[in-house]
Design a protein around this motif. Sequence first.
Motif, PDB file in Angstrom:
ATOM      1  N   UNK A 144       0.914  -1.347   0.050  1.00 44.93           N
ATOM      2  CA  UNK A 144      -0.077  -0.071  -0.146  1.00 44.93           C
ATOM      3  C   UNK A 144       0.665   1.280   0.268  1.00 44.93           C
ATOM      4  N   UNK A 145       0.485   2.309  -0.490  1.00 46.84           N
ATOM      5  CA  UNK A 145       1.317   3.626  -0.802  1.00 46.84           C
ATOM      6  C   UNK A 145       1.144   4.454   0.424  1.00 46.84           C
ATOM      7  N   UNK A 146       0.452   4.016   1.646  1.00 45.54           N
ATOM      8  CA  UNK A 146       0.480   4.935   2.740  1.00 45.54           C
ATOM      9  C   UNK A 146       1.612   5.233   3.507  1.00 45.54           C
ATOM     10  N   UNK A 147       2.809   4.416   3.082  1.00 47.38           N
ATOM     11  CA  UNK A 147       4.029   4.703   3.860  1.00 47.38           C
ATOM     12  C   UNK A 147       4.857   5.404   2.873  1.00 47.38           C
ATOM     13  N   UNK A 148       4.601   5.693   1.713  1.00 49.04           N
ATOM     14  CA  UNK A 148       5.425   6.512   0.708  1.00 49.04           C
ATOM     15  C   UNK A 148       5.920   7.752   1.418  1.00 49.04           C
ATOM     16  N   UNK A 149       7.238   7.893   1.465  1.00 54.94           N
ATOM     17  CA  UNK A 149       7.986   8.987   2.123  1.00 54.94           C
ATOM     18  C   UNK A 149       7.949   9.147   3.816  1.00 54.94           C
TER      19      UNK A 149
END
Length: 484
Positions: free
Chosen positions: A99-104
């Motif tokens: 999932x992209x929630x932890x991008x950055x």
Amino acid sequence: MAHIAVDIGASSGRLVVGEIKSGKLVIEEIHRFANGFVEKNGTCYWDINHLLHEIVKGLAEAKKQGYQSVTVGVDTWAVDYVLVDENGNRLQEVVAYRDSRTDGTIEKVSQHIDKKEIYQKTGVQFLSFNTLYQLYEEDKELLQKAKHILLVPDYLGYCLTGRAVTEVTNASTMQMLNVKTRDFDQDLLNLLSLKRSQFPPFAEPGEELGPLLAERFPDVDLPECRVMTVASHDTASAIAGTPGQGENWAYLSSGTWSLLGIESADPVVSELSLEDNYTNEWGVFGTYRFLKNIMGMWIMQEVRRHLPVDFTFAEFVDEARNVEHFRQFVDLNDDRFLNPSNMVKEIQAYCQETNQPVPETAGELAACVYDNLAIIYAMAIRGLETMTGQAIDRLHIVGGGANNALLNQLTADMSGKTVYAGPFEATAVGNIMMQMIASGDIGSLEEGRELIRHSFPLQSFVPKEQQAAKRIEQFDQHRKGEKV
């Protein structure tokens, strides 16, 4: 007694029964089921209820096949977790690590605690989906309501037995355990506003978790089951099931991910291991898995999914044999290949951006992936030798990817190491072996590995390529954006 490995990966799960017959370990798959995350409202989730249902269904199948009394061990992928309230209820769907929630999020966390300090504490590589960063982005109210924070295999064991533990091999992937204290690091817990008590007590592989509570599944005819805590991280089970002997060997657990490393008595935490993003995950019997996490067969799974014609993985190998190799140099560990919307287009875009020939056919795409994985494997082995001062003369490739004879040969060629492939079912074998040790069927890890060598054939691949150094140099230049 029969032993059943519940082995669940990112794309499928299976139940494998193992017994010692005529002095050999004999295994048989008795149930297989699909797995995969789904996207709901922009978030990727696992269907954890589906996994539990399939485990119980598989155990019922074992009973039908005549297995009245068994031990059971569960292994899955790492880092993803389940929040459980004081009544034992799950608080939300289980978010998938892609999932992209932890991008950055790594950058956000490093503003509070420096990356170098985190690495010195944990010895764990920086991956955007590590549990540390997932919990940082989690709903804070839900976290406060959670009595237990359980990794996926621990949650499944909790559902089966009612006992909550934190199995150490999987917990070590969270980037939250301190390699010196061998416990959760207090500074990282404080950062997340979490209490140590929210993580159940540690359990080592080879401990008995408890009896399966059949009353929780009243409509299913189940065998008598003793649930064992195995190396619940699938890679840890795969390494336990690797038939290495003596010293100077490395392993490559080849599946959705490629995990390449050595088994070490001590963690390796240095400036160089930080710079090159190597990790120290905990193994069985107090060992460490000092390894490099590399994109694996996920790349080919996604290439297959986005081609208009459906190829089997064996057909990809056949197609790749008939094209020119080393026409493209692609850093498959780049985050852009973690979960792109279309893997074929992403690889092609990379080649266009770096002024390289664009792979078009199935064979060209497969050759591109295999060539570059082999180079990345070779560089990782070289890194292991540099950081540990230990010469490596042979590489054991285990897992499903060990079936790929072309990639095995390319890996031998690029690394200059003799490659031994097998067993293909190393994760299930390692899972079963830890149950056998816990049950007293075998006495030690060394005895178990001797049993594996005696039970499963190994295929060897000797280096042949004369231009390995040139290929690796070309790859490194492209990765650094230099003109080739």
